[in-house]
Design an enzyme around this catalytic site. Structure first.
Site, PDB file in Angstrom:
ATOM      1  CG  ASN A  55      -7.007   7.943  -7.170  1.00  0.00           C
ATOM      2  OD1 ASN A  55      -8.034   9.591  -6.788  1.00  0.00           O
ATOM      3  ND2 ASN A  55      -5.766   7.664  -7.189  1.00  0.00           N
ATOM      4  CE1 TYR A  65      -6.974  -2.490  -9.185  1.00  0.00           C
ATOM      5  CE2 TYR A  65      -5.455  -4.231 -10.164  1.00  0.00           C
ATOM      6  CZ  TYR A  65      -6.581  -3.071 -10.261  1.00  0.00           C
ATOM      7  OH  TYR A  65      -6.061  -2.197 -11.143  1.00  0.00           O
ATOM      8  CB  CYS A 116      -5.267   4.364  -7.885  1.00  0.00           C
ATOM      9  SG  CYS A 116      -4.923   5.281  -9.693  1.00  0.00           S
ATOM     10  CG  HIS A 117       0.425   4.806 -10.565  1.00  0.00           C
ATOM     11  ND1 HIS A 117      -0.117   5.941  -9.888  1.00  0.00           N
ATOM     12  CD2 HIS A 117       1.461   4.934 -10.660  1.00  0.00           C
ATOM     13  CE1 HIS A 117       1.352   6.651  -9.220  1.00  0.00           C
ATOM     14  NE2 HIS A 117       2.444   5.505  -9.584  1.00  0.00           N
ATOM     15  CD  GLU A 173       5.582   5.818  -9.440  1.00  0.00           C
ATOM     16  OE1 GLU A 173       6.058   4.760  -8.270  1.00  0.00           O
ATOM     17  OE2 GLU A 173       4.797   6.055  -9.064  1.00  0.00           O
TER      18      GLU A 173
END
Length: 158
Positions: A108, A87, A116-117, A145
């Site tokens: 979002n 962040y 945003c994850h 991911e």
């Protein structure tokens, strides 16, 4: 508004489009409508994402938000599949503060598509997440991911 609902490993999702531009992704399903070719491409791309592929970057997006939120969301789209940013680093990139960035992430309207994850706490922990089931959903998306956050950095799971 045209939309299509479908099942994913993190729950049912519905994507909404206006004039071939994606405007929202929400957890849950709604009454069926006729899917447009654009929404079918989006659905198929998201399903491939859940099979481990990066999302296409050529979808037209039209999320509603303030100029600041748009700036943060544009920066989020530049975070590559399988990587994270803190962040604080994201706040530095958009000349703002981490809490303001976290607020833009929480608002979002296109989670996963605007990833945003992929934004985590400075200490390597998950930080926050308002999509799906919250932090377990964020951890599942990151894991998909190839990113594992140690349980010691996830006090909500211990």
């Amino acid at each position: 508004m045209a939309h299509v609902s479908f099942a994913t490993p993190v729950g049912a999702m519905t994507v909404f489009a206006h004039e071939d531009a994606l405007v929202a992704l929400e957890w849950g399903s709604t009454a069926a409508t006729e899917a447009t070719p654009f929404l079918e491409r989006v659905r198929d791309g998201l399903l491939r994402y859940f099979d481990g592929e990066a999302l296409p970057l050529d979808w037209s997006l039209a999320p509603a938000g303030t100029p600041f939120q748009q700036r943060v969301w544009n920066r989020l789209r530049a975070i590559p599949f399988g990587t994270t940013v803190s962040y604080g680093a994201l706040a530095h990139d958009v000349d703002s503060a981490p809490r303001a960035v976290a607020s833009a992430c929480a608002r979002n309207p296109l989670p996963i598509v605007i990833p945003c994850h992929r934004v985590i706490a400075a200490d390597g922990g998950l930080g926050g997440y308002s999509g799906g089931e919250g932090l377990p959903t964020k951890a599942a998306l990151l894991s998909l991911e190839g990113i594992t956050i140690p349980l010691s950095k996830c006090p909500a799971f211990v």
